[in-house]
Design an enzyme around this catalytic site. Structure first.
Site, PDB file in Angstrom:
ATOM      1  N   LYS A 196       0.820  -1.210   0.000  1.00 22.86           N
ATOM      2  CA  LYS A 196       0.000   0.000   0.000  1.00 22.86           C
ATOM      3  C   LYS A 196       0.856   1.262   0.000  1.00 22.86           C
ATOM      4  CE  LYS A 196      -4.353  -1.576   0.496  1.00 22.86           C
ATOM      5  NZ  LYS A 196      -5.505  -1.173  -0.323  1.00 22.86           N
ATOM      6  N   ASP A 254      -8.291  -0.037   6.426  1.00 18.19           N
ATOM      7  CA  ASP A 254      -8.153  -1.171   7.331  1.00 18.19           C
ATOM      8  C   ASP A 254      -6.822  -1.084   8.070  1.00 18.19           C
ATOM      9  OD1 ASP A 254     -10.517  -2.759   6.996  1.00 18.19           O
ATOM     10  OD2 ASP A 254      -9.822  -3.291   5.002  1.00 18.19           O
TER      11      ASP A 254
END
Length: 402
Positions: free
Chosen positions: A75, A123
Site C-alpha cells: 500500500k 483497514d
C-alpha cells in the site's frame, strides 16, 4: 470455492483508458516519482524451490512487499503516490503551469500543499500510506478507521501526523463516512476503492502499484505463467493483472483471484455477472481484505483479465503465515501478515485438486508469481498467530539471504 471466469468480457482487451492507466508509460512515471522518495529501494523477490517441488510446480517466486518504504505493505506505493499526484495537480492549477515532482519542496508548492487536507478510510495499510504521503508533501491528513482496526495499526498511522477518526461498523461503513465528511469539509478523498463518478483518484492509487510488477519482471529470468493475487476491493489485483496484460498481451499469465471466504465480493460479482455488495458477516482475520463491495475500476479490469476466482478460510491464511515463518528446507523465511500470504495460500489450497489444476493448466513447468502484500503490520497479532517475534523471523530471512 473456485470458479472460472465465465463473463462475456473475459480475455477482451482493457478499455483504452485503463490500458493507459496501467501501461508501460505509467510504470515509467511511478518509477520516476519513487526516485524522489527518501530511502526507497526495490523490494526483494524470493524463490521457494522446496515448496514448489512439494506442490508440483516449476517455480514459486514471492515478491515481498513487507519491506516497502518503511511501511511494511504494498500500500506504500499507492496512497502516497496518489497524494503526490494530487498536490502536483493542485499546484499546476494555482501556478498556471505544469509542476514536476522535482518541485515538491519548492516554497510555492509547499505553500499550496499546506492548504490541502487529504482523507481516506482504511483497514490500516492504505491509511498509513496516505498519511506518509501527506507528511512528505506538507499536506494534512485525516484517516477514518472502523472498529475492527487495531490500536496498533491506528497508532502506526498517527505517527505520520494524521488525525484519526473512529467509525462504528466495518470498512465499507468507514468509506462512506470518510466520503461524507470530506464532501462537507472540502477535504480530498484519497480512496483505494471507486464508485460512480469517482474514479480518477482510485486510478492513481492503482497506478502506484505497477512499480512492484516492473521490479518483479526485472528480477525473474522468465515472465510468470501463473499469478495468484489476493483481493479486497480488487485494486491491487487489477493493477498487477492489468499491467501484466498490457505488457505481455496474449502471453500474459493465468490469473487467479483469492479472497477471504467471509468477504468474497469479487468472486460473488463474477457469479452475479455484475458488481455486487455481499452481506457482512463475522470478521475475518484477513483484515486488509475484509471488503464487501468491489471497486468499479478494479472490477472493470478484473472482469477481463482474471481467469479464475477462489476463496480461502481463516485457517488457510494463518497456516500460510506459519509456513512462511518456518519454511521448508532451503526456502527463505518470510514475515507475512494475516493478509500477506493469501495468494500463496490459494495456490496451496488447490495444488492437490486435479480438476482445478487442469482448469488452470498448472503443472510441473508452471512458473508461479505471488506477492507477500504485507509484513507484520500488527506485531501483536503476528505473535499471536505465529508464536514468533517478527524480528526473529526477519533475522532468519536476512541470514539466509547473506
Amino acid at each position: 470455492m473456485f470458479i472460472l471466469n465465465a463473463l462475456a468480457e473475459h480475455r477482451q482487451p482493457l478499455l483504452p483508458a485503463d490500458a493507459t492507466l496501467l501501461g508501460a508509460a505509467a510504470a515509467d512515471d511511478v518509477a520516476r516519482f519513487l526516485r524522489h522518495r527518501p530511502n526507497h529501494v526495490p523490494t526483494p523477490l524470493h524463490l521457494l524451490p522446496a515448496l514448489a517441488a512439494e506442490l508440483g510446480v516449476g517455480s514459486i517466486a514471492v515478491k515481498d512487499e513487507g519491506h516497502r518504504l518503511g511501511l511494511g505493505s504494498f500500500k506504500a506505493l499507492g496512497g502516497s503516490y496518489a497524494v503526490i499526484c494530487l498536490v502536483l495537480e493542485a499546484a499546476a492549477r494555482h501556478l498556471g503551469r505544469r509542476v514536476d515532482v522535482g518541485e515538491l519542496h519548492d516554497p510555492a508548492v509547499r505553500s499550496i500543499a499546506s492548504r490541502i487536507t487529504v482523507a481516506c478510510a482504511t483497514d490500516g495499510n492504505h491509511g498509513r500510506s496516505v498519511a506518509q504521503g501527506a507528511q512528505f508533501v506538507g499536506a494534512q491528513s485525516v484517516i477514518f478507521v472502523h472498529e475492527g482496526v487495531s490500536e496498533e495499526r491506528a497508532a502506526a498511522i498517527a505517527r505520520f501526523g494524521a488525525r484519526i477518526i473512529r467509525v462504528d461498523g466495518n470498512y465499507d461503513d468507514s468509506v462512506a463516512e470518510a466520503a461524507r465528511v470530506a464532501a462537507d469539509t472540502g477535504w480530498l478523498t484519497v480512496s483505494d476503492t471507486s464508485w460512480p463518478g469517482y474514479e480518477h483518484i482510485p486510478g492513481l492509487v492503482m497506478q502506484g502499484y505497477v512499480a512492484l510488477v516492473r521490479e518483479a519482471l526485472r528480477d525473474l529470468p522468465e515472465p510468470p505463467t501463473h499469478v495468484f493475487l489476493q483481493a479486497g476491493v480488487g485494486g491491487f489485483a487489477a493493477a498487477v493483472a492489468g499491467h501484466l496484460a498490457v505488457l505481455l498481451g496474449d502471453n500474459r499469465p493465468t490469473v487467479t483471484i483469492v479472497e477471504p471466504l467471509r468477504a468474497a465480493c469479487v468472486l460473488q460479482s463474477a457469479r452475479a455477472r455484475q458488481p455486487v455488495r455481499v452481506k457482512a458477516g463475522p470478521p475475518t482475520v484477513m483484515a486488509m481484505l475484509e471488503c464487501y463491495e468491489p471497486s468499479l475500476v478494479a472490477w472493470r479490469i478484473l472482469s477481463r483479465v482474471a481467469d479464475a476466482f477462489m476463496t480461502i478460510d481463516d485457517a488457510d491464511a494463518i497456516a500460510m503465515m506459519n509456513r512462511l515463518a518456518r519454511p521448508s528446507a532451503g526456502d527463505p523465511a518470510i514475515v507475512s501478515g494475516e493478509s500477506g500470504g493469501v495468494g500463496l495460500a490459494g495456490l496451496v489450497s488447490i495444488a492437490g485438486d486435479a480438476s482445478v489444476r487442469d482448469a488452470l493448466r498448472l503443472d510441473g513447468r508452471s512458473r508461479v508469481l505471488v506477492v507477500n502484500t504485507e509484513g507484520a503490520t500488527d506485531p501483536v497479532q503476528y505473535r499471536h498467530f505465529v508464536g514468533l517475534d517478527p524480528a526473529a523471523v526477519a533475522g532468519q530471512e536476512m541470514t539466509r539471504s547473506n
